[in-house]
Design a protein around this motif. Structure first.
Motif, PDB file in Angstrom:
ATOM      1  N   ILE A  15       0.839  -1.205   0.000  1.00 52.58           N
ATOM      2  CA  ILE A  15       0.000   0.000   0.000  1.00 52.58           C
ATOM      3  C   ILE A  15       0.876   1.259   0.000  1.00 52.58           C
ATOM      4  N   GLN A  16       1.897   1.240   0.833  1.00 47.85           N
ATOM      5  CA  GLN A  16       2.773   2.413   0.947  1.00 47.85           C
ATOM      6  C   GLN A  16       3.586   2.664  -0.321  1.00 47.85           C
ATOM      7  N   ASN A  17       3.869   1.608  -1.083  1.00 53.30           N
ATOM      8  CA  ASN A  17       4.741   1.732  -2.263  1.00 53.30           C
ATOM      9  C   ASN A  17       3.987   1.551  -3.579  1.00 53.30           C
ATOM     10  N   ARG A  18       2.664   1.598  -3.532  1.00 56.41           N
ATOM     11  CA  ARG A  18       1.878   1.329  -4.738  1.00 56.41           C
ATOM     12  C   ARG A  18       2.157   2.343  -5.853  1.00 56.41           C
ATOM     13  N   GLU A  19       2.334   3.604  -5.496  1.00 57.22           N
ATOM     14  CA  GLU A  19       2.584   4.614  -6.529  1.00 57.22           C
ATOM     15  C   GLU A  19       4.030   4.554  -7.029  1.00 57.22           C
ATOM     16  N   ARG A  20       4.946   4.273  -6.134  1.00 57.94           N
ATOM     17  CA  ARG A  20       6.356   4.193  -6.514  1.00 57.94           C
ATOM     18  C   ARG A  20       6.592   3.117  -7.567  1.00 57.94           C
ATOM     19  N   TYR A  21       5.939   1.952  -7.390  1.00 56.82           N
ATOM     20  CA  TYR A  21       6.143   0.828  -8.310  1.00 56.82           C
ATOM     21  C   TYR A  21       4.933   0.582  -9.216  1.00 56.82           C
ATOM     22  N   ASN A  22       3.952   1.477  -9.166  1.00 58.33           N
ATOM     23  CA  ASN A  22       2.731   1.329  -9.973  1.00 58.33           C
ATOM     24  C   ASN A  22       2.093  -0.045  -9.746  1.00 58.33           C
ATOM     25  N   ILE A  23       1.904  -0.398  -8.498  1.00 60.57           N
ATOM     26  CA  ILE A  23       1.307  -1.684  -8.147  1.00 60.57           C
ATOM     27  C   ILE A  23      -0.217  -1.576  -8.281  1.00 60.57           C
ATOM     28  N   ARG A  24      -0.793  -2.335  -9.186  1.00 56.82           N
ATOM     29  CA  ARG A  24      -2.241  -2.288  -9.429  1.00 56.82           C
ATOM     30  C   ARG A  24      -2.955  -3.578  -9.032  1.00 56.82           C
ATOM     31  N   VAL A  25      -2.217  -4.687  -8.953  1.00 56.65           N
ATOM     32  CA  VAL A  25      -2.844  -5.968  -8.607  1.00 56.65           C
ATOM     33  C   VAL A  25      -1.903  -6.758  -7.717  1.00 56.65           C
ATOM     34  N   ALA A  37      -5.980  -2.558   1.215  1.00 52.70           N
ATOM     35  CA  ALA A  37      -5.339  -2.537  -0.103  1.00 52.70           C
ATOM     36  C   ALA A  37      -6.351  -2.237  -1.203  1.00 52.70           C
ATOM     37  N   VAL A  38      -7.517  -2.869  -1.123  1.00 55.54           N
ATOM     38  CA  VAL A  38      -8.552  -2.634  -2.140  1.00 55.54           C
ATOM     39  C   VAL A  38      -9.042  -1.201  -2.061  1.00 55.54           C
ATOM     40  N   ARG A  39      -9.235  -0.694  -0.866  1.00 57.83           N
ATOM     41  CA  ARG A  39      -9.676   0.701  -0.709  1.00 57.83           C
ATOM     42  C   ARG A  39      -8.624   1.681  -1.245  1.00 57.83           C
ATOM     43  N   ALA A  40      -7.370   1.225  -1.279  1.00 52.78           N
ATOM     44  CA  ALA A  40      -6.295   2.062  -1.830  1.00 52.78           C
ATOM     45  C   ALA A  40      -6.220   1.956  -3.349  1.00 52.78           C
ATOM     46  N   GLY A  41      -7.111   1.179  -3.957  1.00 49.41           N
ATOM     47  CA  GLY A  41      -7.169   1.079  -5.411  1.00 49.41           C
ATOM     48  C   GLY A  41      -6.455  -0.110  -6.005  1.00 49.41           C
ATOM     49  N   ILE A  42      -6.039  -1.063  -5.159  1.00 49.84           N
ATOM     50  CA  ILE A  42      -5.315  -2.245  -5.631  1.00 49.84           C
ATOM     51  C   ILE A  42      -6.285  -3.417  -5.754  1.00 49.84           C
TER      52      ILE A  42
END
Length: 559
Positions: A73-83, A108-113
């Motif tokens: 969750i914390q690194n989702r934007e840094r690594y473009n984690i979508r799934v 995680a889902v609420r964060a858009g993943i």
């Protein structure tokens, strides 16, 4: 990128499980030359982030998983984690509301993943009940064994199918080992869908002597050419390997339309899934395959049809671009067979599937129950907050009653359910736009049925008979503390579990409800204030509700 949360001094993949999962999702098949097929994954070349939570023995702690999800969750934007693919499972010991791992995947889902989880491999017992024509054993199936966090309604839970070593889909079946619903404590219908998960060929760990290869040497795939690389592919089985089929499909969907939300991804996968035949009841089908077998090609096509700013849609907005409609979709060619997107799914996770699907906040069904993260199917199955009524009836927080329940004194005529004092519930609810719902009625939590009979959490069936969490009555098997109940068992004071549905006195009607053509609702069923059924409502054999249905809270179902 690789991150380790196990604390193990070893690096790499000594077990081999993780390599197989990654290979199914995103392997590029580069070593397939000299083999019988190209063993590329579903989304070849997709970027992977290796978040390790299980050690070299395939064992880990819940705290490892929670810490890993927090890192994602914390690194989702840094690594473009979508799934996130979670090919792991642990026993369900509490409701998803309080399970720490379920709370972590919810965040995680609420964060858009998009979170994709395996259902588990506890779908059968060791009891042999017969043999196939080829001599292989047929095992007794087990229900209610979906693991955590696959029991969370926020995730996409995946079961496994057996392709029987053919490319065509018409002979595919649900693998007997695939864990089946309902979930413990919350009694959700899981898995959400199924994907190939038996004898799936994917990359093999290149660590010296990986555990899986040592334990199952016959599963190491042999090349067909003498100059091909050896020990590079393995034959995997388990829901751990059906799960990355869905994760890879999600990657393709997000590549086709980056604006898709987790809810839209899930609704599209459910809508485009292919219902597999061959089950003895609707309940068995639902708890074994969910919406059905994934159709990756149709899901990606559907994703492309969705507007490019889907994350900004609000209730009432159409989700398709321009003039696209459900009728625009052509059949998908898979294994030489035409696969059409079925009309079976009417509503899933916020999308009402009319010909031009629209986003809605959910359907309000009585006494505050909102069908928002559930599914509505054409064969009368309505799923929301663990409540389902159909030929396998699930009433209130998880009592599943198959092929008819009698509670009290009434009669059954011609296969129809007569609910005391002339109440008849029969096939066919027409919602508009040609959508037909059959054999399914949604009740709510805490339905009171005469003489203090309460259907709710820990259901009380008169005179102190308590049916508690996790009880499933289906095909004569009760999976709770080893108790077996079979057809026709009498449980004191005239309560009989057998064919035919009967509920006793007590129907209450509130303002604004119009009931026509001979339907009699008497003595006490509560439909709640504010339910307005307008414009030519017909409640009779084949219930028709058309044009302008107001189901509380301002929700309009119409064309």
């Amino acid at each position: 990128t690789s991150v380790d949360f196990t604390g193990s001094p070893r690096s790499g993949d000594a077990d081999g499980h993780g390599t197989g999962v990654a290979g199914v999702a995103a392997g590029n098949g580069v070593m397939s030359e000299g083999y019988a097929a190209n063993y590329a994954g579903v989304a070849p070349g997709a970027n992977l982030v290796d978040v390790r939570v299980l050690d070299e023995h395939g064992i880990g702690r819940a705290s490892n998983v929670i810490a890993a999800l927090n890192w994602v969750i914390q690194n989702r934007e840094r690594y473009n984690i979508r799934v996130v693919n979670m090919s792991l499972s642990m026993p369900v010991r509490e409701s998803f509301h309080t399970d720490p791992i379920c709370k972590a995947v919810e965040m995680a889902v609420r964060a858009g993943i998009v979170v994709v989880c395996s259902s588990g491999n506890l779908g059968r017992t060791d009891v042999i009940v017969g043999y196939n024509p080829d001599g292989s054993a047929i095992y007794q199936l087990a229900y209610g064994a979906v693991g955590s966090p696959g029991n969370s309604p926020y995730v996409i839970t995946v079961g496994a199918t057996d392709s029987h070593d053919t490319v065509r889909r018409s002979d595919d079946t649900v693998a007997s080992f695939s864990s089946k619903g309902p979930t413990r404590f919350d009694h959700f219908a899981k898995p959400d869908l199924v994907a190939p998960g038996r004898r799936v060929v994917a990359a093999m760990s290149q660590e010296p002597n990986p555990t899986l290869a040592i334990e199952y040497p016959a599963r190491v795939v042999q090349p067909t050419a003498g100059n091909a690389a050896r020990n590079v592919y393995f034959n995997y089985s388990g829901t751990s390997f059906s799960t990355p089929v869905i994760a890879g499909t999600v990657a393709l969907m997000l590549d086709a339309n980056k604006s898709l939300t987790p809810a839209l991804v899930k609704s599209i996968l459910i809508k485009t899934a292919q219902n597999l035949p061959g089950f003895t009841s609707k309940a068995q089908s639902l708890f074994s395959q969910g919406a059905g077998l994934v159709n990756a090609a149709a899901a990606v096509e559907f994703a492309r049809a969705v507007v490019p700013n889907a994350e900004r849609l609000v209730a009432g907005n159409k989700i398709f671009r321009g003039s696209d409609t459900l009728a625009s979709f052509s059949p998908t060619q898979i294994g030489g067979e035409n696969i059409r997107v079925s009309n079976r799914v009417l509503y899933a996770d916020g999308v009402l599937f009319k010909n031009q699907p629209v986003l809605i906040d959910g359907i309000m069904l009585t006494d505050g129950i909102m069908l928002s993260d559930g599914i509505m199917l054409t064969d009368g199955i309505i799923l929301g907050d663990g409540i389902m009524l159909t030929d396998g009836k699930l009433q209130s927080d998880g009592i599943m009653l198959t092929d008819g329940i009698m509670i009290g004194d009434a009669v059954v005529q011609g296969g129809r359910a007569i609910l005391s004092d002339g109440i008849m519930l029969t096939d066919g609810i027409m919602l508009t736009d040609g959508i037909m719902l059959t054999d399914g009625i949604m009740l709510t939590d805490g339905i009171m049925l005469t003489d203090g009979i309460m259907l709710t959490d820990g259901t009380m069936l008169r005179d102190g008979i308590m049916l508690t969490d996790g009880i499933m009555l289906t095909d004569g098997h009760l999976y709770k503390d080893g108790i077996m109940l079979t057809d026709g068992i009498m449980l004191t004071d005239g309560i009989m579990l057998t064919d035919g549905i009967m509920l006793t006195d007590g129907i209450m009607l509130t303002d604004g409800i119009m009931l026509t053509d001979g339907i009699m609702l008497t003595d006490g069923i509560m439909l709640t204030d504010g339910i307005m059924l307008t414009d030519g409502i017909m409640l009779t054999d084949g219930i028709m509700i058309t044009d302008g249905i107001m189901l509380t809270d301002g929700i309009m179902l119409t064309d």
